[in-house]
Design an enzyme around this catalytic site. Structure first.
Site, PDB file in Angstrom:
ATOM      1  N   THR A   1      31.409  28.649  45.615  1.00  0.00           N
ATOM      2  CA  THR A   1      31.201  28.889  44.175  1.00  0.00           C
ATOM      3  C   THR A   1      29.864  28.306  43.707  1.00  0.00           C
ATOM      4  OG1 THR A   1      32.364  26.895  43.366  1.00  0.00           O
ATOM      5  CG2 THR A   1      33.692  28.870  43.767  1.00  0.00           C
TER       6      THR A   1
ATOM      7  N   LEU B   1      29.972  30.196  38.712  1.00  0.00           N
ATOM      8  CA  LEU B   1      31.132  30.910  38.154  1.00  0.00           C
ATOM      9  C   LEU B   1      32.235  30.821  39.211  1.00  0.00           C
ATOM     10  CD1 LEU B   1      30.054  34.156  36.270  1.00  0.00           C
ATOM     11  CD2 LEU B   1      31.180  32.123  35.372  1.00  0.00           C
ATOM     12  N   HIS B   2      32.982  29.693  39.174  1.00  0.00           N
ATOM     13  CA  HIS B   2      33.952  29.410  40.240  1.00  0.00           C
ATOM     14  C   HIS B   2      35.055  30.467  40.337  1.00  0.00           C
ATOM     15  CE1 HIS B   2      32.443  25.230  40.334  1.00  0.00           C
ATOM     16  NE2 HIS B   2      32.559  25.210  39.023  1.00  0.00           N
ATOM     17  N   ASP B   3      35.862  30.550  39.276  1.00  0.00           N
ATOM     18  CA  ASP B   3      37.125  31.291  39.377  1.00  0.00           C
ATOM     19  C   ASP B   3      36.967  32.802  39.583  1.00  0.00           C
ATOM     20  OD1 ASP B   3      38.439  28.884  39.139  1.00  0.00           O
ATOM     21  OD2 ASP B   3      38.760  29.063  36.985  1.00  0.00           O
TER      22      ASP B   3
ATOM     23  N   CYS C   1      35.243  34.227  41.621  1.00  0.00           N
ATOM     24  CA  CYS C   1      35.144  34.486  43.071  1.00  0.00           C
ATOM     25  C   CYS C   1      36.499  34.911  43.635  1.00  0.00           C
ATOM     26  CB  CYS C   1      34.652  33.231  43.808  1.00  0.00           C
ATOM     27  SG  CYS C   1      32.925  32.840  43.475  1.00  0.00           S
TER      28      CYS C   1
END
Ligand code: BDR
Ligand code: CA
Length: 311
Positions: free
Chosen positions: A194, A240-242, A244
């Site tokens: 991420t 933008l972690h989530d 992914c």
């Protein structure tokens, strides 16, 4: 063929973008969205989830509130990243769509029992409290889950909330431990990947250029939390972690990783919540997850922007 998913989430601006990406994607059938305490307390994460569904034009979506606190620990939140509301940035209206009466954990259990075995994928974007509680209460559901694709943990990037641990795992390490030992096929999106999905200036401008309420809101979400990450990491943007997790369901070819053993530290005060990932294969512990390490960031942002433009 659409893929049935349940999103378990603690919005969170990046959770919001993940939910929008899922709701914009015809390949995914979102059966419901379950809120959990994490970035902010549960009353805010369930409220934020409903705000996001309404932003996406989906007031019909089923939203459930789940666990208000981790299995064995006091809740740790992250207002310093996400703002007081958890969703600071754009001024979204108070939602009018209802919160479902059912508890999120009951929804997860009932859905997995009602749908054909192997047909539902779980997408946790926050602490794993709801998922672990469901597995504790109804062990029979484990073999009915198609796959868990989750955001959490880190190996090369180590920690973001302590020097050793990533936030989602740190908040409820006992829950993460239960999930990792469940025998369910697991894909992990750790900070290692991420942190390569950065919001650069042109990428945020592409969101804004969509010109819709969703495009503007996503640009304002990123404008808000970018400040924190850029100051912390000195990076050119924020991860933008989530999203992914959802992008992996849509385009797995954008991601690469290794199928390895991953265990969760639940005892040590110093390294609590660490994802001990055997990336180099130095133990004979059995593999239990596909641990993602890299992505095609341009491909990821292209997919995200194209999909958001549909809402
Ligand atoms: C994770 O923690 C939260 O702050 C984000 O929403 C993401 O799920 C990153 O460590
Ligand atoms: Ca999250």
């Amino acid at each position: 063929m659409t893929r049935k998913i349940i999103i378990d989430t603690d919005p969170g601006q990046d959770d919001a973008v993940a939910i929008l990406l899922a709701l914009a994607s015809p390949e995914l059938d979102v059966l419901g969205i379950t809120a959990v305490a994490g970035n902010v307390p549960l009353p805010l994460t369930e409220l934020n989830t409903r705000k996001i569904c309404e932003l996406a034009g989906r007031p019909d979506m089923l939203v459930f509130a789940g666990c208000a606190a981790p299995l064995k620990r006091k809740l740790v939140t992250a207002e310093y990243v996400h703002g007081r509301t958890g969703l600071d940035g754009p001024d979204l209206p108070e939602p009018t769509m209802p919160l479902q009466d059912k508890h999120a954990v009951d929804f997860i259990i009932d859905t997995l029992r009602a749908e054909p075995a192997g047909s539902v994928t779980l997408c946790p974007l926050g602490p794993l409290t709801n998922i672990a509680t469901a597995l504790n209460r109804a062990p029979d559901i484990a073999e009915r889950v198609c796959q868990i694709v989750l955001m959490g943990g880190a190996y090369f990037e180590v920690g973001n909330v302590t020097p050793a641990a990533e936030f989602n795992i740190y908040v409820d390490p006992e829950a993460a431990d239960i999930v990792m030992k469940s025998g369910i096929p697991i894909v992990i999106m750790p900070l290692d990947v991420t942190h390569k999905a950065l919001t650069t200036g042109p990428r945020v401008e592409a969101f804004r250029a969509i010109g819709s309420a969703v495009g503007t809101a996503v640009a304002e979400f990123t404008d808000f939390f970018e400040r924190f990450d850029m100051a912390k990491y000195g990076s050119e943007g924020a991860p933008l972690h989530d999203p992914c997790v959802i992008a992996y369901l849509l385009a797995p070819e954008l991601f690469t990783g290794r199928t390895i053993n991953v265990e969760i530290e639940t005892a040590s005060e110093l390294t609590l919540g660490m994802t001990v990932a055997d990336w180099w294969g130095v133990t004979d512990r059995a593999a239990n997850a596909l641990f993602i390490g890299d992505l095609d960031a341009d491909g990821f942002y292209k997919l995200l922007t194209q999909r958001l433009a549909r809402l």
